[in-house]
Design a protein around this motif. Structure first.
Motif, mmCIF file in Angstrom:
data_model
loop_
_atom_site.group_PDB
_atom_site.id
_atom_site.type_symbol
_atom_site.label_atom_id
_atom_site.label_comp_id
_atom_site.label_asym_id
_atom_site.label_seq_id
_atom_site.Cartn_x
_atom_site.Cartn_y
_atom_site.Cartn_z
ATOM 1 N N GLY A 115 0.865 -1.167 0.000
ATOM 2 C CA GLY A 115 0.000 0.000 0.000
ATOM 3 C C GLY A 115 0.904 1.220 0.000
ATOM 4 N N MET A 116 0.477 2.282 -0.647
ATOM 5 C CA MET A 116 1.242 3.534 -0.626
ATOM 6 C C MET A 116 0.640 4.422 0.462
ATOM 7 N N LEU A 117 1.398 4.620 1.540
ATOM 8 C CA LEU A 117 0.951 5.443 2.656
ATOM 9 C C LEU A 117 1.440 6.868 2.418
ATOM 10 N N THR A 118 0.500 7.799 2.329
ATOM 11 C CA THR A 118 0.818 9.207 2.084
ATOM 12 C C THR A 118 0.524 10.015 3.341
ATOM 13 N N HIS A 119 1.460 10.912 3.674
ATOM 14 C CA HIS A 119 1.311 11.782 4.844
ATOM 15 C C HIS A 119 1.822 13.166 4.484
ATOM 16 N N ARG A 120 1.565 14.126 5.359
ATOM 17 C CA ARG A 120 2.073 15.482 5.169
ATOM 18 C C ARG A 120 3.400 15.644 5.898
ATOM 19 N N THR A 121 4.317 16.356 5.255
ATOM 20 C CA THR A 121 5.583 16.678 5.908
ATOM 21 C C THR A 121 5.390 17.943 6.749
ATOM 22 N N ALA A 122 6.428 18.347 7.463
ATOM 23 C CA ALA A 122 6.354 19.547 8.299
ATOM 24 C C ALA A 122 6.067 20.794 7.463
ATOM 25 N N GLY A 182 4.100 20.771 4.835
ATOM 26 C CA GLY A 182 2.797 20.611 4.210
ATOM 27 C C GLY A 182 2.823 19.817 2.913
ATOM 28 N N MET A 183 4.015 19.500 2.430
ATOM 29 C CA MET A 183 4.126 18.713 1.203
ATOM 30 C C MET A 183 3.663 17.283 1.469
ATOM 31 N N LEU A 184 3.037 16.660 0.480
ATOM 32 C CA LEU A 184 2.625 15.264 0.609
ATOM 33 C C LEU A 184 3.785 14.359 0.222
ATOM 34 N N HIS A 185 3.934 13.267 0.974
ATOM 35 C CA HIS A 185 5.022 12.319 0.730
ATOM 36 C C HIS A 185 4.473 10.910 0.924
ATOM 37 N N ALA A 186 4.877 9.986 0.060
ATOM 38 C CA ALA A 186 4.341 8.621 0.132
ATOM 39 C C ALA A 186 5.447 7.599 0.344
ATOM 40 N N HIS A 187 5.089 6.517 1.020
ATOM 41 C CA HIS A 187 5.996 5.397 1.292
ATOM 42 C C HIS A 187 5.299 4.095 0.926
ATOM 43 N N PRO A 188 5.967 3.188 0.214
ATOM 44 C CA PRO A 188 5.372 1.868 0.007
ATOM 45 C C PRO A 188 5.561 1.035 1.265
ATOM 46 N N LEU A 202 4.195 11.171 14.253
ATOM 47 C CA LEU A 202 3.962 11.645 15.623
ATOM 48 C C LEU A 202 3.401 13.063 15.605
ATOM 49 N N THR A 203 3.817 13.841 14.607
ATOM 50 C CA THR A 203 3.380 15.225 14.486
ATOM 51 C C THR A 203 2.019 15.342 13.809
ATOM 52 N N ASP A 204 1.812 14.565 12.759
ATOM 53 C CA ASP A 204 0.560 14.614 12.009
ATOM 54 C C ASP A 204 0.187 13.191 11.615
ATOM 55 N N GLY A 205 -0.808 12.630 12.262
ATOM 56 C CA GLY A 205 -1.179 11.236 12.056
ATOM 57 C C GLY A 205 -2.297 11.005 11.060
ATOM 58 N N GLU A 206 -2.686 12.024 10.299
ATOM 59 C CA GLU A 206 -3.697 11.846 9.254
ATOM 60 C C GLU A 206 -3.002 11.329 8.003
ATOM 61 N N VAL A 207 -3.457 10.192 7.494
ATOM 62 C CA VAL A 207 -2.798 9.576 6.343
ATOM 63 C C VAL A 207 -3.814 9.073 5.318
ATOM 64 N N ASN A 208 -3.291 8.744 4.168
ATOM 65 C CA ASN A 208 -4.042 8.062 3.119
ATOM 66 C C ASN A 208 -3.232 6.840 2.736
ATOM 67 N N VAL A 209 -3.916 5.721 2.524
ATOM 68 C CA VAL A 209 -3.268 4.513 2.012
ATOM 69 C C VAL A 209 -4.001 4.151 0.732
ATOM 70 N N SER A 210 -3.253 4.001 -0.354
ATOM 71 C CA SER A 210 -3.895 3.644 -1.623
ATOM 72 C C SER A 210 -3.341 2.322 -2.130
ATOM 73 N N TYR A 211 -4.227 1.592 -2.785
ATOM 74 C CA TYR A 211 -3.894 0.297 -3.366
ATOM 75 C C TYR A 211 -4.373 0.300 -4.810
#
Length: 166
Positions: free
Chosen positions: A21-28, A30-36, A65-74
């Motif tokens: 799954g590609m987990l996307t979160h916000r960086t400090a 505000g940019m979006l960044h994804a991790h497989p 820890l700072t921002d726990g709102e994420v998106n996971v896409s498949y």
């Protein structure tokens, strides 16, 4: 998701065989960044949570820890199915839960095993889900696309559903 059994089962059916799954979160900034990340679930649990192992010493842990709102896409293009899940993260350091979800794949990334103090289980509580599941074969899809081009009406190729969770 407990209140919508069909959606719960459909979501699991669509993602259970997709390795990453590609987990996307916000960086400090505000940019979006994804991790497989590899989904560790063996089924969708009653709390509608997805589980992933990550290192505590990594940037992902610190950012979440700072921002726990994420998106996971498949995505499974071969089956024409796509899933987008939004939710809130929590960290699980319980050795029993980590051991229960441990796999050979996890061992490859974390050779210290589930008792390694740097390994944490990332749980994503699903709050909203959206999926697209195309049921039509390729020939029907081509016909529907051609028809849409002529009529100006969007093609109807499969199931699209939104699920909001409490």
């Amino acid at each position: 998701m407990a209140h919508d059994t069909h959606a719960h089962e459909t979501l699991w059916k669509l993602i259970k065989d997709i390795r990453f799954g590609m987990l996307t979160h916000r960086t400090a900034t505000g940019m979006l960044h994804a991790h497989p990340l590899t989904t560790q679930n063996r089924s969708m649990d009653e709390q509608a949570e997805l589980y992933f192992f990550i290192p505590k010493s990594g940037e992902l842990y610190e950012r979440l820890l700072t921002d726990g709102e994420v998106n996971v896409s498949y995505a499974d293009p071969g089956q024409d199915s796509y899933v987008s899940l939004s939710g809130q993260v929590r960290f699980v350091d319980d050795p029993v839960e980590k051991q229960a979800l441990w796999s050979t794949g996890a061992q490859a990334w974390f050779p210290g095993g589930p008792t390694d103090p740097d390994v944490v289980l990332l749980a994503v509580r699903i709050r909203h889900a959206e999926f697209w599941d195309v049921k039509a074969n390729k020939m029907v899809q081509l016909f529907q696309m051609a028809k849409a081009a002529v009529t100006g009406e969007p093609p109807r190729l499969g199931e699209h559903q939104k699920v909001t969770l409490p």
